[in-house]
Design a protein around this motif. Sequence first.
Motif, PDB file in Angstrom:
ATOM      1  N   GLY A   1       0.786  -1.219   0.000  1.00  0.00           N
ATOM      2  CA  GLY A   1       0.000   0.000   0.000  1.00  0.00           C
ATOM      3  C   GLY A   1       0.819   1.270   0.000  1.00  0.00           C
ATOM      4  N   PHE A   2       2.128   1.160   0.194  1.00  0.00           N
ATOM      5  CA  PHE A   2       2.983   2.344   0.300  1.00  0.00           C
ATOM      6  C   PHE A   2       4.074   2.340  -0.770  1.00  0.00           C
ATOM      7  CE2 PHE A   2       1.399   1.753   4.655  1.00  0.00           C
ATOM      8  CZ  PHE A   2       1.003   3.036   4.992  1.00  0.00           C
ATOM      9  N   GLY A   3       4.600   3.531  -1.044  1.00  0.00           N
ATOM     10  CA  GLY A   3       5.757   3.656  -1.916  1.00  0.00           C
ATOM     11  C   GLY A   3       5.547   2.987  -3.259  1.00  0.00           C
ATOM     12  N   ASP A   4       6.529   2.150  -3.627  1.00  0.00           N
ATOM     13  CA  ASP A   4       6.501   1.488  -4.929  1.00  0.00           C
ATOM     14  C   ASP A   4       6.057   0.029  -4.846  1.00  0.00           C
ATOM     15  OD1 ASP A   4       7.337   3.717  -6.420  1.00  0.00           O
ATOM     16  OD2 ASP A   4       9.421   3.366  -5.856  1.00  0.00           O
ATOM     17  N   SER A   5       5.495  -0.371  -3.717  1.00  0.00           N
ATOM     18  CA  SER A   5       4.953  -1.727  -3.597  1.00  0.00           C
ATOM     19  C   SER A   5       3.516  -1.773  -4.093  1.00  0.00           C
ATOM     20  CB  SER A   5       5.027  -2.202  -2.134  1.00  0.00           C
ATOM     21  OG  SER A   5       6.369  -2.410  -1.743  1.00  0.00           O
ATOM     22  N   ASP A   6       2.994  -2.991  -4.250  1.00  0.00           N
ATOM     23  CA  ASP A   6       1.622  -3.155  -4.716  1.00  0.00           C
ATOM     24  C   ASP A   6       0.639  -2.461  -3.783  1.00  0.00           C
ATOM     25  OD1 ASP A   6       2.395  -4.577  -6.905  1.00  0.00           O
ATOM     26  OD2 ASP A   6       1.648  -6.523  -6.216  1.00  0.00           O
ATOM     27  N   ARG A   7      -0.493  -2.036  -4.340  1.00  0.00           N
ATOM     28  CA  ARG A   7      -1.503  -1.285  -3.600  1.00  0.00           C
ATOM     29  C   ARG A   7      -2.876  -1.942  -3.744  1.00  0.00           C
ATOM     30  NH1 ARG A   7       1.590   2.419  -6.418  1.00  0.00           N
ATOM     31  NH2 ARG A   7       0.010   2.695  -8.044  1.00  0.00           N
ATOM     32  N   PRO A   8      -3.104  -3.088  -3.126  1.00  0.00           N
ATOM     33  CA  PRO A   8      -4.450  -3.678  -3.188  1.00  0.00           C
ATOM     34  C   PRO A   8      -5.485  -2.672  -2.677  1.00  0.00           C
ATOM     35  CG  PRO A   8      -2.908  -5.177  -2.115  1.00  0.00           C
ATOM     36  CD  PRO A   8      -2.200  -3.881  -2.268  1.00  0.00           C
ATOM     37  N   GLN A   9      -6.673  -2.715  -3.222  1.00  0.00           N
ATOM     38  CA  GLN A   9      -7.701  -1.731  -2.864  1.00  0.00           C
ATOM     39  C   GLN A   9      -8.710  -2.251  -1.845  1.00  0.00           C
ATOM     40  OE1 GLN A   9      -7.706   1.758  -4.163  1.00  0.00           O
ATOM     41  NE2 GLN A   9      -5.669   0.815  -4.116  1.00  0.00           N
ATOM     42  N   GLU A  10      -8.752  -3.559  -1.624  1.00  0.00           N
ATOM     43  CA  GLU A  10      -9.716  -4.101  -0.682  1.00  0.00           C
ATOM     44  C   GLU A  10      -9.236  -3.858   0.755  1.00  0.00           C
ATOM     45  OE1 GLU A  10      -9.280  -6.267  -4.453  1.00  0.00           O
ATOM     46  OE2 GLU A  10      -7.926  -5.993  -2.735  1.00  0.00           O
ATOM     47  N   VAL A  11     -10.152  -3.429   1.623  1.00  0.00           N
ATOM     48  CA  VAL A  11      -9.787  -3.189   3.022  1.00  0.00           C
ATOM     49  C   VAL A  11      -9.228  -4.451   3.661  1.00  0.00           C
ATOM     50  CG1 VAL A  11     -10.713  -2.649   5.313  1.00  0.00           C
ATOM     51  CG2 VAL A  11     -11.431  -1.302   3.325  1.00  0.00           C
ATOM     52  N   GLU A  12      -9.845  -5.591   3.352  1.00  0.00           N
ATOM     53  CA  GLU A  12      -9.411  -6.850   3.990  1.00  0.00           C
ATOM     54  C   GLU A  12      -7.993  -7.241   3.604  1.00  0.00           C
ATOM     55  OE1 GLU A  12     -12.260  -7.908   0.521  1.00  0.00           O
ATOM     56  OE2 GLU A  12     -12.119  -6.401   2.134  1.00  0.00           O
ATOM     57  N   ALA A  13      -7.467  -6.655   2.560  1.00  0.00           N
ATOM     58  CA  ALA A  13      -6.087  -6.950   2.168  1.00  0.00           C
ATOM     59  C   ALA A  13      -5.078  -6.390   3.164  1.00  0.00           C
ATOM     60  CB  ALA A  13      -5.803  -6.393   0.780  1.00  0.00           C
ATOM     61  N   TYR A  14      -5.553  -5.583   4.119  1.00  0.00           N
ATOM     62  CA  TYR A  14      -4.673  -4.957   5.089  1.00  0.00           C
ATOM     63  C   TYR A  14      -4.924  -5.461   6.510  1.00  0.00           C
ATOM     64  CZ  TYR A  14      -3.534  -2.171   1.102  1.00  0.00           C
ATOM     65  OH  TYR A  14      -3.104  -1.793  -0.153  1.00  0.00           O
ATOM     66  N   ALA A  15      -5.613  -6.577   6.620  1.00  0.00           N
ATOM     67  CA  ALA A  15      -5.765  -7.217   7.926  1.00  0.00           C
ATOM     68  C   ALA A  15      -4.392  -7.617   8.454  1.00  0.00           C
ATOM     69  CB  ALA A  15      -6.673  -8.439   7.808  1.00  0.00           C
ATOM     70  N   THR A  16      -4.275  -7.652   9.765  1.00  0.00           N
ATOM     71  CA  THR A  16      -2.975  -7.906  10.388  1.00  0.00           C
ATOM     72  C   THR A  16      -2.335  -9.183   9.867  1.00  0.00           C
ATOM     73  OG1 THR A  16      -3.605  -6.716  12.399  1.00  0.00           O
ATOM     74  CG2 THR A  16      -1.785  -8.262  12.581  1.00  0.00           C
TER      75      THR A  16
END
Length: 300
Positions: A65-80
Amino acid sequence: MTEAAFGQMRLSLSSGIEMNVALAGPDDAPPVILLHGFPESHRTWRALAPLLADRFRLIMPDQRGFGDSDRPQEVEAYATERLLADLFALADAFDLDHYALVGHDWGGAIAWAAAILGESRISRLAIINSPHPLLFQKSQIESAPQRAASQYIRAFRDPDFEKFVEGIGFETFFDKSFASHVDLGTIPPDERATYIAQWSRPGALSAMLNWYRASVIVVPPPGETADLPDFVTRGLPKISVPVRIVWGLDDKALLPIQLDGVGEVGEDIEIFPLPGVGHFAPWQAPDIVAAALAPFLAGD
């Protein structure tokens, strides 16, 4: 060595994303993974890394989600569990059988979680201005000043926040993000331009905000009565590896109350308070932070 001397590579991780990773230091030196927080990238370490690279192999990812890494758009993609999977996959990609782990802000939250989970490859844990999750949640219920300071989390979770930023512009958002923490005049123009360019990419802002939206931390409105969530009353496992906490005491978002009781969360906890230093300690006071981290990471 300057930030421009960092090597960078893009890795396809077994966790399902491609991650940009900055590297510094000798390949045969003790490995250290450094995890940045919001709203940054591996650039969090731009002033600190040159002070550590003579002794350590520094692995500094742009987290998903940051910088030059992939940025998935689904909220659940950022679960711990997804963020932890990235960390473990990163260690796998470098074939690390052990590593020291350093985390700032959200990077510290993931570092805490990895140590609580008992990741066996972590040899030492260093935390910079990032609260232990149990203590942070308790403070949202029991401390009116910390709850008031945390209301930005509620704002970031608002589904219309992206429209708000579009309305004020990314330049103003940059100023609002950093002005309460550092003297904006100390941030070089090229740094400002780099951050704004990264945040302006399609989907970048939502990806960064999704870290907050996926979090289980409860932040009630000021004055509202709220109960402690179950995970607080159940408690969390104690951390077995040595922990050194470096904390800028002038942090306006994460108040020094986060240090109350932190000595009880592990078997070997040291606290290095930094008077006169704010939230972005890695680049506000790199010399002091490096002096606190280097001997600890080396096991001296």
